[in-house]
Design an enzyme around this catalytic site. Structure first.
Site, PDB file in Angstrom:
ATOM      1  N   GLU A 318       0.620  30.593 -10.517  1.00  0.00           N
ATOM      2  CA  GLU A 318       1.719  29.629 -10.607  1.00  0.00           C
ATOM      3  C   GLU A 318       2.107  29.219 -12.032  1.00  0.00           C
ATOM      4  O   GLU A 318       2.126  28.024 -12.366  1.00  0.00           O
ATOM      5  CB  GLU A 318       1.395  28.390  -9.775  1.00  0.00           C
ATOM      6  CG  GLU A 318       1.289  28.669  -8.287  1.00  0.00           C
ATOM      7  CD  GLU A 318       1.087  27.419  -7.450  1.00  0.00           C
ATOM      8  OE1 GLU A 318       0.778  26.339  -8.017  1.00  0.00           O
ATOM      9  OE2 GLU A 318       1.231  27.508  -6.214  1.00  0.00           O
ATOM     10  N   GLU A 423      -0.027  32.124  -0.835  1.00  0.00           N
ATOM     11  CA  GLU A 423      -0.330  30.764  -0.380  1.00  0.00           C
ATOM     12  C   GLU A 423       0.732  30.304   0.610  1.00  0.00           C
ATOM     13  O   GLU A 423       1.928  30.459   0.375  1.00  0.00           O
ATOM     14  CB  GLU A 423      -0.376  29.777  -1.558  1.00  0.00           C
ATOM     15  CG  GLU A 423      -1.545  29.955  -2.504  1.00  0.00           C
ATOM     16  CD  GLU A 423      -1.644  28.832  -3.531  1.00  0.00           C
ATOM     17  OE1 GLU A 423      -1.107  27.733  -3.257  1.00  0.00           O
ATOM     18  OE2 GLU A 423      -2.230  29.056  -4.600  1.00  0.00           O
TER      19      GLU A 423
END
Length: 556
Positions: A318, A423
């Site tokens: 991320e 995710e």
């Protein structure tokens, strides 16, 4: 009344006329004392060599659970060996090779690894064994789960580790270890030894999953001046976890979750706040440090023992490309990819995060990277426009919106190409304790207050958008879930599975939590809101099957 002298004389008379006892013969007594003294010195020397640093080690052994401490008998460890090479101070020694070695690969220790390995296991009958080629992930997508909150802490997953007065400012792994100081080692290693165990991977296999994403942070490899993080201890737990995955036929997604300087400023990067990776005064230094971390990691994981089991090699979790200069992130990604390949990681797909910039923006980017995949994380609840969807709309969005995004991203004419969702979850609110950071409130009830005020959400964002928005029901244990809510949760999960399998597959976030059941795959299985086997679904995005869920309060 007898005096002491009379008693002595009486005892003296007991051997008169006979051979004097050995302990009354001074010469022999001194010889015995000398022999005992030499033996004592030898014992002390051996103890100093074999059991260095035993003060803390004894305490750790007392705290360990399930470890066969008798295996340490006769293990020789040089005096002064660092803790990561000294099993006498480890809290858990199960399945570690305890033969001391200071050998390294890529400057990373191999201590604890067994010499041989077996890649014949398969996760289930739907997938090949580890020593057989997986094939095309576009045709056989991964079905996996994250063991998050373990080697990289996340407050909402283990809130017990962050149970402090808010005024103390303990909000991430950095502030926790800074506060704990010398106690950080014992606290975190106890967590490493107990939160994820061999049984975790057995259960993951039994759930019909075939991949495991293992988040870990840069301090498993290196720490720098001013870092309070626990150095190197998580490294051997990472290596053992890979071996347990091997035992159950599970392929591994290596996920470097926290990079030097923090790549996103979020708590799970290690430190909440400033982004000092590719940004700020030390941005270039931290970019180079991150490459050095990958230099060492990729040399280590290029070993033959990892050829079959490391399926994905993640570069950076991320990176916040909505804040960071995009060109710098792209260049760093290209450099990191080249480094990993040069060092011999040839089989694994190299993974890099989409950076939240929008999947369509990746069309034509990094086209020269072979066997590389874009990693996207899909959640509704962190978006103020999507969190207000009712349950029917959330299922529909998963079936329509996310399917469309996945297909567009997989097509090189409209996106990057190979795409996996590393995710996602079943959570339909952001109510879980500490989910939005320690003490920040949540969007659902309109109590989301940030330190700088830039992202505040002060009006309720549940579907009714009023004072009926409450977290009470949302945070209820699974045993209190209604049948309708369970129906929604299962349909929402299966809708996402269906959508993400249009790409290279998915990894659920997360396997287990202390008390956030909507985020726990394990608790979802126990509650019956996930398919008993990940490859079996009762709902495959037939929109006509989506009920209105009208009997379910929208505030839930």
């Amino acid at each position: 009344m007898e005096s002491d002298d009379s008693v002595a004389r009486e005892k003296e008379g007991l051997w008169k006329g006979r051979k004097r006892p050995w302990y009354k013969q001074k010469k022999k007594l001194w010889i015995l004392i000398g022999v005992c003294t030499v033996l004592l010195i030898i014992i002390i020397i051996v103890a100093a060599v074999v059991v260095p640093n035993s003060g803390s080690g004894e305490e750790k052994r007392d705290e360990s659970s399930g470890s066969d401490q008798s295996r340490l008998s006769g293990v020789l460890v040089p005096n002064g060996a660092p803790s990561w090479l000294n099993p006498y101070v480890w809290q858990d020694i199960a399945d570690f090779n305890l033969t001391y070695t200071n050998e390294t690969v890529g400057d990373m220790p191999i201590m604890g690894l067994n010499l041989t390995w077996d890649d014949s296991a398969k996760a289930n009958e739907q997938v090949p064994a580890l020593n057989e080629a997986w094939g095309d992930y576009a045709k056989r997508p991964a079905r996996g789960v994250n063991v998050g909150g373990w080697l990289s802490l996340e407050p909402f997953i283990t809130p017990s580790l962050f149970n402090y007065d808010l005024r103390m400012g303990i909000v991430d792994e950095y502030s926790l270890c800074k506060y704990l100081a010398s106690r950080c080692e014992s606290v975190l290693e106890k967590h490493y030894a107990t939160f994820v165990t061999e049984d975790t991977f057995r259960q993951i296999r039994d759930a019909g999953l075939d991949h495991v994403r293992i988040p870990f942070s840069y301090w498993a490899v290196q720490t720098y001046d001013g870092d309070p993080y626990l150095f190197r201890t998580s490294w051997r737990y990472l290596l053992r976890a890979i071996e347990w995955c091997r035992r159950y036929g599970l392929r591994v997604n290596l996920d470097l979750h926290g990079l030097p300087g923090s790549q996103n400023g979020w708590n799970h990067s290690g430190r909440l706040g400033a982004i000092n990776w590719l940004n700020g005064t030390d941005g270039g230094l931290n970019a180079q440090r991150s490459l050095e971390i990958h230099d060492r990691l990729s040399k280590f994981f290029a070993q033959p023992r990892y050829k079959n089991i490391i399926a994905y090699y993640g570069l950076a979790n991320e990176p916040k490309m909505t804040y960071l200069p995009e060109d710098k992130v792209l260049q760093w990604t290209s450099d990191a990819y080249a480094l990993v390949r040069k060092n011999g990681v040839s089989n694994a797909a190299v993974v890099f995060g989409d950076g939240f910039r929008g999947l369509h923006k990746w069309q034509g980017e990094l086209t020269g990277l072979d066997n590389a995949a874009l990693d996207v994380h899909q959640y509704l609840i962190f978006n103020t426009d999507l969190i207000v969807f009712n349950h029917s709309a959330k299922v529909r969005h998963a079936c329509e919106g996310w399917t469309e995004e996945t297909l567009e991203s997989m097509d090189r004419a409209t996106g990057f190409g190979p795409t996996l969702v590393a995710e996602w979850s079943q959570a339909d609110t952001d109510c879980a304790k500490h989910l939005t950071n320690v003490g920040w409130g949540n969007r659902w009830t309109g109590t989301y207050i940030t330190p700088d005020g830039s992202g505040d959400v002060t009006t309720p964002r549940c579907p009714t958008k009023d004072n009926r928005c409450s977290c009470d029901a949302a945070n209820a244990p699974a045993g209190q879930w209604s049948d309708s809510y369970k129906q929604f949760l299962k349909m929402f999960a299966e809708a996402q599975m269906s959508s993400f399998e249009k790409g290279w597959g998915w990894f659920y976030w997360v396997w287990d939590t202390e008390d956030a059941p909507q985020w726990s795959y394990k608790k979802g299985l126990e509650a019956g809101v996930l398919p008993a086997k990940a490859y079996e679904r009762s709902f495959d995005c037939d929109l006509s099957q989506i009920p209105s869920f009208s009997d379910l309060p929208e505030t839930y």
